[in-house]
Design a protein around this motif. Structure first.
Motif, PDB file in Angstrom:
ATOM      1  N   GLU A 101       0.929  -1.214   0.074  1.00  0.00           N
ATOM      2  CA  GLU A 101      -0.106   0.147   0.107  1.00  0.00           C
ATOM      3  C   GLU A 101       0.955   1.328  -0.111  1.00  0.00           C
ATOM      4  O   GLU A 101       0.659   2.192  -0.756  1.00  0.00           O
ATOM      5  CB  GLU A 101      -0.834   0.074   1.039  1.00  0.00           C
ATOM      6  CG  GLU A 101      -2.001  -0.983   1.089  1.00  0.00           C
ATOM      7  CD  GLU A 101      -2.996  -0.757   2.283  1.00  0.00           C
ATOM      8  OE1 GLU A 101      -4.057  -0.141   2.458  1.00  0.00           O
ATOM      9  OE2 GLU A 101      -2.854  -1.281   3.360  1.00  0.00           O
ATOM     10  N   ALA A 102       1.788   1.338   0.848  1.00  0.00           N
ATOM     11  CA  ALA A 102       2.883   2.331   0.774  1.00  0.00           C
ATOM     12  C   ALA A 102       3.380   2.731  -0.383  1.00  0.00           C
ATOM     13  O   ALA A 102       3.664   3.761  -0.730  1.00  0.00           O
ATOM     14  CB  ALA A 102       3.925   2.171   1.904  1.00  0.00           C
ATOM     15  N   LEU A 103       4.064   1.690  -0.947  1.00  0.00           N
ATOM     16  CA  LEU A 103       4.897   1.758  -2.174  1.00  0.00           C
ATOM     17  C   LEU A 103       3.676   2.379  -3.436  1.00  0.00           C
ATOM     18  O   LEU A 103       3.989   3.259  -4.353  1.00  0.00           O
ATOM     19  CB  LEU A 103       5.337   0.511  -2.625  1.00  0.00           C
ATOM     20  CG  LEU A 103       6.548  -0.024  -1.953  1.00  0.00           C
ATOM     21  CD1 LEU A 103       6.717  -1.479  -2.052  1.00  0.00           C
ATOM     22  CD2 LEU A 103       7.521   0.721  -2.247  1.00  0.00           C
ATOM     23  N   GLU A 104       2.484   1.673  -3.170  1.00  0.00           N
ATOM     24  CA  GLU A 104       1.504   2.238  -4.307  1.00  0.00           C
ATOM     25  C   GLU A 104       1.071   3.583  -4.194  1.00  0.00           C
ATOM     26  O   GLU A 104       1.092   4.533  -5.143  1.00  0.00           O
ATOM     27  CB  GLU A 104       0.385   1.407  -4.466  1.00  0.00           C
ATOM     28  CG  GLU A 104       0.412  -0.242  -4.837  1.00  0.00           C
ATOM     29  CD  GLU A 104      -0.627  -0.949  -4.925  1.00  0.00           C
ATOM     30  OE1 GLU A 104      -1.676  -0.518  -3.941  1.00  0.00           O
ATOM     31  OE2 GLU A 104      -0.690  -2.091  -5.328  1.00  0.00           O
ATOM     32  N   HIS A 134       9.565   2.102   5.636  1.00  0.00           N
ATOM     33  CA  HIS A 134       9.830   2.209   7.256  1.00  0.00           C
ATOM     34  C   HIS A 134       9.204   3.118   7.823  1.00  0.00           C
ATOM     35  O   HIS A 134       8.184   3.839   7.466  1.00  0.00           O
ATOM     36  CB  HIS A 134      11.325   2.520   7.455  1.00  0.00           C
ATOM     37  CG  HIS A 134      11.742   3.869   6.825  1.00  0.00           C
ATOM     38  ND1 HIS A 134      11.570   5.134   7.517  1.00  0.00           N
ATOM     39  CD2 HIS A 134      12.232   3.991   5.704  1.00  0.00           C
ATOM     40  CE1 HIS A 134      11.810   6.119   6.670  1.00  0.00           C
ATOM     41  NE2 HIS A 134      12.324   5.462   5.738  1.00  0.00           N
ATOM     42  N   LEU A 135       9.248   3.181   9.025  1.00  0.00           N
ATOM     43  CA  LEU A 135       8.350   4.171  10.181  1.00  0.00           C
ATOM     44  C   LEU A 135       8.869   5.693   9.984  1.00  0.00           C
ATOM     45  O   LEU A 135       9.931   5.518  10.219  1.00  0.00           O
ATOM     46  CB  LEU A 135       8.210   3.639  11.459  1.00  0.00           C
ATOM     47  CG  LEU A 135       7.586   2.230  11.675  1.00  0.00           C
ATOM     48  CD1 LEU A 135       7.861   1.789  13.321  1.00  0.00           C
ATOM     49  CD2 LEU A 135       6.155   2.109  11.389  1.00  0.00           C
ATOM     50  N   ALA A 136       7.922   6.488   9.652  1.00  0.00           N
ATOM     51  CA  ALA A 136       8.428   7.868   9.800  1.00  0.00           C
ATOM     52  C   ALA A 136       8.614   8.324  11.107  1.00  0.00           C
ATOM     53  O   ALA A 136       9.648   9.051  11.272  1.00  0.00           O
ATOM     54  CB  ALA A 136       7.234   8.751   9.222  1.00  0.00           C
ATOM     55  N   ASP A 137       7.746   7.862  11.944  1.00  0.00           N
ATOM     56  CA  ASP A 137       7.970   8.152  13.463  1.00  0.00           C
ATOM     57  C   ASP A 137       8.086   6.664  14.191  1.00  0.00           C
ATOM     58  O   ASP A 137       6.873   6.199  14.448  1.00  0.00           O
ATOM     59  CB  ASP A 137       6.866   9.014  14.000  1.00  0.00           C
ATOM     60  CG  ASP A 137       7.128   9.176  15.631  1.00  0.00           C
ATOM     61  OD1 ASP A 137       8.113   8.891  16.037  1.00  0.00           O
ATOM     62  OD2 ASP A 137       6.199  10.001  16.046  1.00  0.00           O
ATOM     63  N   LEU A 146      -0.820   3.462   7.513  1.00  0.00           N
ATOM     64  CA  LEU A 146      -0.099   4.137   6.245  1.00  0.00           C
ATOM     65  C   LEU A 146       0.402   5.507   6.478  1.00  0.00           C
ATOM     66  O   LEU A 146       1.295   5.768   5.727  1.00  0.00           O
ATOM     67  CB  LEU A 146      -1.454   3.933   5.067  1.00  0.00           C
ATOM     68  CG  LEU A 146      -0.783   4.060   3.810  1.00  0.00           C
ATOM     69  CD1 LEU A 146       0.267   2.911   3.362  1.00  0.00           C
ATOM     70  CD2 LEU A 146      -2.128   4.288   2.802  1.00  0.00           C
ATOM     71  N   SER A 147      -0.251   6.272   7.189  1.00  0.00           N
ATOM     72  CA  SER A 147       0.117   7.700   7.435  1.00  0.00           C
ATOM     73  C   SER A 147       1.327   7.841   8.126  1.00  0.00           C
ATOM     74  O   SER A 147       2.083   8.821   7.925  1.00  0.00           O
ATOM     75  CB  SER A 147      -1.037   8.443   8.447  1.00  0.00           C
ATOM     76  OG  SER A 147      -1.041   7.745   9.595  1.00  0.00           O
ATOM     77  N   ASN A 148       1.818   6.737   8.783  1.00  0.00           N
ATOM     78  CA  ASN A 148       3.050   6.893   9.304  1.00  0.00           C
ATOM     79  C   ASN A 148       4.216   6.118   8.762  1.00  0.00           C
ATOM     80  O   ASN A 148       5.293   5.824   9.332  1.00  0.00           O
ATOM     81  CB  ASN A 148       3.171   6.287  11.014  1.00  0.00           C
ATOM     82  CG  ASN A 148       4.425   6.588  11.623  1.00  0.00           C
ATOM     83  OD1 ASN A 148       4.847   7.492  11.660  1.00  0.00           O
ATOM     84  ND2 ASN A 148       4.695   5.539  12.722  1.00  0.00           N
ATOM     85  N   LEU A 149       4.001   5.688   7.369  1.00  0.00           N
ATOM     86  CA  LEU A 149       5.087   4.833   6.650  1.00  0.00           C
ATOM     87  C   LEU A 149       5.557   5.732   5.624  1.00  0.00           C
ATOM     88  O   LEU A 149       4.812   6.803   5.057  1.00  0.00           O
ATOM     89  CB  LEU A 149       4.079   3.577   6.069  1.00  0.00           C
ATOM     90  CG  LEU A 149       3.471   2.653   6.821  1.00  0.00           C
ATOM     91  CD1 LEU A 149       3.050   1.731   6.229  1.00  0.00           C
ATOM     92  CD2 LEU A 149       4.704   2.028   8.057  1.00  0.00           C
TER      93      LEU A 149
END
Length: 233
Positions: A101-104, A134-137, A146-149
């Motif tokens: 999902e994050a890559l797309e 990876h995790l943003a935070d 997804l918002s933190n990736l």
């Protein structure tokens, strides 16, 4: 005369000892907390630190029945006041579906430098970008939504710009930016800085997709595309 000296206890241990005496399910006030651990100036902060060790402490925000100066000890965590050692926090696990999902969402490009998956670095002949999620935070509590990736290539994720080379100094980047020959180039660079990613036109996007094909498929598509160009001529 004994030479033994009293064992010095940390502020967090003192707060844990006080809370354990309060007992699970019981309510206490901030004043009682400070009076219960004399000499600890930031007892409320040390109490919040205990949440990372499994101590569940509710306040009026999590439990409307409590007054603003009240807390409830809902659950006792690691008994550091009794010498228990904190358990090592499990490494956050991002599922394969969530990575996809994050890559797309990122369009299969690095969200830091804009290079696409499989693309060759312009300053490193033959080195292709490999994207990772990876995790943003990464701080607790672990959030794998997804918002933190964040999607980054291996160079951006490692904080380097080129094999064996450290990241450039800020002044060096600013000097190169200021020395651009035209105002339009400077304006474009500023837009890139604002957006945080490269401006990629349709040609570059198609080329990035072509690079993701197998070697055999890349050759096939290239030859067929060449044939189409010859027919147009």
């Amino acid at each position: 005369m004994s030479d033994e000296r009293p064992v010095r206890r940390s502020s967090k241990v003192k707060v844990a000892e006080f809370l354990a005496a309060v007992g699970e399910g019981n309510v206490f006030t901030k004043l009682q907390l400070f009076e219960g651990v004399p000499g600890v100036a930031q007892a409320d902060r040390r109490m919040r630190d205990l949440r990372d060790l499994g101590w569940q402490i509710d306040n009026y925000k999590s439990d409307p029945r409590l007054h603003p100066d009240e807390y409830r000890l809902t659950a006792i965590g690691t008994r550091i006041d009794l010498g228990e050692q904190p358990k090592e926090a499990p490494r956050p696990r991002i599922t394969a579906a969530r990575r996809r999902e994050a890559l797309e969402r990122a369009g299969f490009v690095c969200q830091s430098c804009g290079i696409g998956a499989g693309e060759v670095y312009a300053d490193e002949d033959g080195h292709r970008a490999v994207l990772s999620v990876h995790l943003a935070d990464p701080g607790p509590p672990v959030n794998t939504e997804l918002s933190n990736l964040r999607v980054e290539c291996q160079r951006c994720n490692a904080g380097t710009r080129g094999a064996g080379r450290a990241a450039p100094a800020p002044e060096e980047v600013l000097m190169r930016a200021s020395s651009l020959s035209t105002r339009e180039d400077k304006r474009r660079l500023y837009r890139l800085m604002q957006s945080g990613r490269l401006e990629r036109d349709e040609v570059e996007l198609i080329f990035a997709e072509w690079l993701r094909l197998s070697r055999e498929d890349r050759v096939d598509v290239m030859l067929r595309f060449a044939g189409a160009l010859i027919e147009e001529d």
